[in-house]
Design an enzyme around this catalytic site. Sequence first.
Site, short mmCIF file in Angstrom:
data_model
loop_
_atom_site.label_atom_id
_atom_site.label_comp_id
_atom_site.label_asym_id
_atom_site.label_seq_id
_atom_site.Cartn_x
_atom_site.Cartn_y
_atom_site.Cartn_z
N THR A 134 -2.74 -7.50 61.45
CA THR A 134 -3.68 -8.33 61.85
C THR A 134 -3.64 -8.97 63.33
OG1 THR A 134 -2.69 -10.16 60.96
CG2 THR A 134 -4.02 -8.88 59.65
N ALA A 162 0.89 -3.33 54.72
CA ALA A 162 2.20 -3.23 55.44
C ALA A 162 2.00 -2.61 56.66
CB ALA A 162 3.05 -2.34 54.52
N GLY A 163 2.80 -3.21 57.66
CA GLY A 163 2.74 -2.47 58.85
C GLY A 163 4.33 -2.44 59.41
N HIS A 164 4.80 -0.98 59.48
CA HIS A 164 6.04 -0.85 59.73
C HIS A 164 6.07 -0.28 61.13
CE1 HIS A 164 7.31 -1.01 55.28
NE2 HIS A 164 6.65 -2.09 55.58
N LYS A 193 12.14 -3.27 57.91
CA LYS A 193 12.32 -2.31 56.85
C LYS A 193 12.18 -1.03 57.50
CE LYS A 193 9.27 -4.15 54.29
NZ LYS A 193 9.13 -5.53 55.33
N GLY A 194 11.15 -0.87 58.34
CA GLY A 194 10.67 0.43 58.73
C GLY A 194 11.64 1.10 59.62
N LYS A 195 12.35 0.19 60.47
CA LYS A 195 13.50 0.67 61.40
C LYS A 195 14.75 1.13 60.64
CE LYS A 195 17.02 -0.62 64.08
NZ LYS A 195 17.83 -1.03 65.31
N PRO A 210 -0.07 -14.31 65.02
CA PRO A 210 1.20 -15.04 65.38
C PRO A 210 2.12 -15.09 64.10
CG PRO A 210 -0.48 -16.42 66.01
CD PRO A 210 -1.20 -15.43 65.47
N GLY A 233 8.75 -10.18 54.56
CA GLY A 233 8.13 -9.30 55.18
C GLY A 233 8.38 -9.26 56.42
N ASP A 234 8.25 -7.85 57.25
CA ASP A 234 8.30 -7.55 58.59
C ASP A 234 9.76 -8.06 58.97
OD1 ASP A 234 5.62 -7.30 58.81
OD2 ASP A 234 5.29 -9.50 59.30
N GLN A 247 6.33 -5.23 52.15
CA GLN A 247 6.33 -6.71 52.01
C GLN A 247 7.77 -7.01 51.90
OE1 GLN A 247 3.67 -5.12 50.07
NE2 GLN A 247 2.75 -4.92 52.03
N THR A 278 -4.04 -10.00 54.58
CA THR A 278 -4.05 -9.35 55.59
C THR A 278 -5.66 -8.71 55.54
OG1 THR A 278 -3.50 -7.47 54.52
CG2 THR A 278 -1.87 -8.68 55.51
N THR A 293 1.80 -11.36 47.68
CA THR A 293 1.03 -10.31 47.59
C THR A 293 0.66 -10.00 46.30
OG1 THR A 293 0.49 -8.46 48.59
CG2 THR A 293 2.75 -8.47 47.85
#
Length: 425
Positions: free
Chosen positions: A300, A39-41, A16-18, A303, A12-13, A223, A129, A238
């Site tokens: 969240t 998710a956090g994009h 993908k959003g970009k 780190p 994840g992270d 994810q 999360t 997940t």
Amino acid sequence: MSVTIVLGSQWGDEAKGKVVDLLSEDAHIVARFNGGDNAGHTVVNPFGTFRLRLTPNGFSNPQTTCIIGPGVVVNPATLIDEFTMIKKSGIKLKHRLWISPRCHVVMPYHPLLESIYERARGTTQTGTTGRGMGPVYADKVSYNGIRLCDLADEEVFAEKLRVQLAIKNPILTAFGLQPLDLKVIFREKMSQYDFLKDMVREPFGFLQDALAGQATIVLEGAQGALLDNDWGTYPYCTASTTLAGGATAGLGIAPHWVRRVIGVAKAYTTRVGRGPMPTELTEATGEALRREGQEYGTVTGRPRRCGWFDAELVRFTSRLNGATEVALTKLDVLDQLPVIKICTGYCREGETGQFHYWEGDARWLGGCTPEYIEMDGWMQSTKGVRAFGDLPSQAQAYVRKIEELIETPITLVSVGPGRKENILL
Ligand code: GDP
Ligand code: IMO
Ligand code: MG
């Protein structure tokens, strides 16, 4: 017609959003098919910086229809917040957003049950999360879910909620939590549904027409493959399917329509929450990656654990997804490292030969030691580079070595968060 799936190739992270935001410039449709507001994009585009959990990242193109497919679980409060935030930024979304009535709804008891499970697990907790994903998907597959279509009928919803509270409240109280009040939840959900109801409409017919026409469709994964419920590091994973197969099932698009599968991988590795991570760096280099890469969870704020690029993992996930290509992101984060390592496979104490991720479970992976090759760093900024040939020779060699090890062509290298901060290969 072209269908492109964008998926996370690690934990994840991966940005993908970009990548989806970039593709959305030419997309008629951008659709989410899995996960929820876990998710956090983050996208940085000409309209601003947006951190989205549920809204598909086609929202900023007025020509793009955004679809939330049946595979997604919806927390109405999150969706309403995002909708309001997007509206404030001057972007009109209402007539461009379709939310499948088949989507399951995250109810207030889901995060509470999750907190009970996590507490009970003690030192073996997953580090979720906290968005209720495990319980909401568990309710879905055990026929206990409440879907958006249930909220369309007050009587149906009230009865389903009554049954669920009869099951859930005794569990909550047994673990020292307050029971939930039916009337309070009922009123809250009805008012949220009222806000969303014009957008709750089944997208299947619209998607099928688009497929039959010339539409460009981008499916945005949440994810990463190593968090997949079947193939990830279970139980440190997940609750949904994060793979290419999940994209077709979660939207009702048959697999034969898919032309491109883009696996998104960071130029190093990160992970939030617990579970094995063979290339994790717990000393100064890990800290440097976290600092340079701003590696703190979008949802969240935790780190993120950081480590070297693990080619064994990304080779595996590329095969798992049938990735036609890989987008390698955050190369610039490595700019100041004198030496960079890449994991090529694993060894195990007392055993001979090289081992692969898929041979064992999470506990087994925790007993694997990475085998590394070392490459020279380039010790200069790559942020402004837009052509592969303009990258320092060491950075070119690093990208080419990864491409060779993951056995998948790299078609994009990202060197900054902005939409245009890319090198297309
Ligand atoms: P996602 O969940 O896969 O969409 O990824 P996240 O948005 O959670 O995390 C990626 C983070 O890296 C975001 O804050 C992006 O703005 C940022 N980012 C994306 N690409 C790059 C890049 O090439 N370089 C740097 N330095 N940051 C990037
Ligand atoms: P995006 O889409 C990174 C991780 C959590 C935890 C595990 C289970 O931004 O890449 P969950 O709440 O899903 O039950 O948590 O999965 N996790 C993510 N890690 N990025 C994500 O989403 C994640 N979604 C869940 O940290 O380890
Ligand atoms: Mg993220």
